[in-house]
Design a protein around this motif. Structure first.
Motif, PDB file in Angstrom:
ATOM      1  N   ASP A 207       0.841  -1.199   0.000  1.00  0.00           N
ATOM      2  CA  ASP A 207       0.000   0.000   0.000  1.00  0.00           C
ATOM      3  C   ASP A 207       0.878   1.251   0.000  1.00  0.00           C
ATOM      4  N   ARG A 209       2.372   2.831   2.239  1.00  0.00           N
ATOM      5  CA  ARG A 209       2.227   3.769   3.350  1.00  0.00           C
ATOM      6  C   ARG A 209       3.548   3.879   4.098  1.00  0.00           C
ATOM      7  N   TYR A 234      -5.215  -0.940  -1.892  1.00  0.00           N
ATOM      8  CA  TYR A 234      -5.867   0.059  -1.054  1.00  0.00           C
ATOM      9  C   TYR A 234      -7.313  -0.352  -0.765  1.00  0.00           C
ATOM     10  N   GLU A 238      -9.737   4.171   2.741  1.00  0.00           N
ATOM     11  CA  GLU A 238      -8.470   4.895   2.776  1.00  0.00           C
ATOM     12  C   GLU A 238      -8.446   5.998   1.730  1.00  0.00           C
ATOM     13  N   GLN A 239      -9.216   5.814   0.700  1.00  0.00           N
ATOM     14  CA  GLN A 239      -9.289   6.799  -0.367  1.00  0.00           C
ATOM     15  C   GLN A 239     -10.118   8.005   0.058  1.00  0.00           C
ATOM     16  N   PHE A 273      -4.209  10.629   0.779  1.00  0.00           N
ATOM     17  CA  PHE A 273      -4.241   9.469  -0.121  1.00  0.00           C
ATOM     18  C   PHE A 273      -3.876   9.895  -1.539  1.00  0.00           C
ATOM     19  N   ARG A 277      -0.838   8.474  -3.953  1.00  0.00           N
ATOM     20  CA  ARG A 277      -1.130   7.910  -5.270  1.00  0.00           C
ATOM     21  C   ARG A 277      -0.439   8.718  -6.372  1.00  0.00           C
TER      22      ARG A 277
END
Length: 311
Positions: A207, A209, A234, A238-239, A273, A277
């Motif tokens: 992910d 993170r 994801y 979380e988005q 997020f 991305r």
């Protein structure tokens, strides 16, 4: 639907962990995905025609220099020792190393829908592994969590896939432990730069993170001599936070409440997020780096099949 070839990979036995039998049963689905591109039947070194970088080369021997040899391949050590010019002879590797870098840290043990990110990543790893075995390439891996790194040297055959699956399904990798705070993702990135040899095909399943610090530097370094696929896992929550309200959340054996009424907090959450991305998308602008997104509700086989050809 029924049958090994048509059943959905997403239909896992447990959304919170993966079992060895599940990974083994993904063999037909993995073999249907051709990571290598077109196969050729020529007997010359190298068995694939693909848009990827060429295979690496290995040192074979040193021999006396001959007219027309590339001066860049002179073996200076042997030349100095013998007093006569020697050149290095290389041979092209006949199989392509495929390296799976798999993140099993605590944030990957999470999902509100579908299955844990770690479960989806493990399924993707199994599909990649079986495709690699079917291609006749070497399979290696680097599996890591907080304070735990397992490096698997590239090897040929089914045994290499089973070795990876046994590593992934060890019970301790699926146990939540709030006391394990040693993230050490930077160390995992550094180790990958040492494992990924020239010509490798590298799959990074995470992910991503808490990897913002060294991610770009290390991935670009690997991408200079290998092909890299960033597979981003994801969960929809979380988005973007759920609609305004009060929610009870359970994580790491703790239960707490969160409120999502604040528009400022919701915007900040969404922006965090989007920034992560965007960093991945920016990396994927390099010719040798590609990005695949996989939500916890998606079937990893379908995600991979959209990018790679079927057999």
């Amino acid at each position: 639907r029924s049958g090994a070839m048509t059943s959905s990979v997403a239909a896992t036995r447990s959304p919170a962990r993966i079992e060895l039998a599940e990974l083994i049963n993904l063999k037909p689905a993995g073999e249907s995905i051709n990571l290598a591109g077109l196969r050729v039947h020529a007997l010359s070194a190298g068995g694939h025609l693909s848009p990827f970088k060429g295979r690496g080369v290995e040192f074979d021997e040193s021999r006396p220099y001959q007219e027309g040899d590339d001066l860049r391949t002179i073996d200076w050590r042997v030349t100095a020792r013998t007093g006569k010019p020697y050149t290095k002879v290389f041979r092209e590797e006949r199989d392509r190393p495929v390296i799976i870098w798999l993140d099993l840290r605590q944030p990957m043990l999470f999902a509100t829908r579908g299955a844990f990110k770690a479960v989806r990543a493990s399924q993707a790893a199994a599909l990649i592994a079986w495709s690699t075995v079917a291609n006749g390439d070497r399979l290696g891996g680097l599996v890591f969590s907080e304070g735990d790194h397992v490096e698997l040297r590239p090897r040929l055959g089914r045994a290499a896939a089973l070795r990876l699956f046994q590593t992934l399904t060890q019970p301790e990798r699926w146990e939540r432990d709030a006391s394990r705070s040693d993230d050490d993702g930077e160390r995992a990135l550094l180790r990958l730069t040492r494992v990924a040899r020239p010509g490798s095909l590298v799959f990074m399943l995470s992910d991503f993170r808490n990897l913002e610090t060294g991610l770009e530097r290390h991935v670009r370094q690997i991408g200079r001599h290998a092909d890299v696929f960033l597979m981003h896992f994801y969960d929809t929550v979380e988005q973007e936070l759920p609609p305004p309200g009060r929610y009870r959340v359970t994580a790491a054996e703790r239960t707490f409440a969160i409120e999502t009424d604040s528009k400022q907090a919701r915007d900040r959450y969404r922006a965090q997020f989007a920034a992560r991305r965007s960093q991945l998308a920016e990396l994927a602008r390099a010719p040798s780096i590609k990005l695949l997104d996989c939500a916890t509700t998606e079937d990893p086989r379908e995600v991979l099949a959209r990018r790679f050809k079927s057999r």
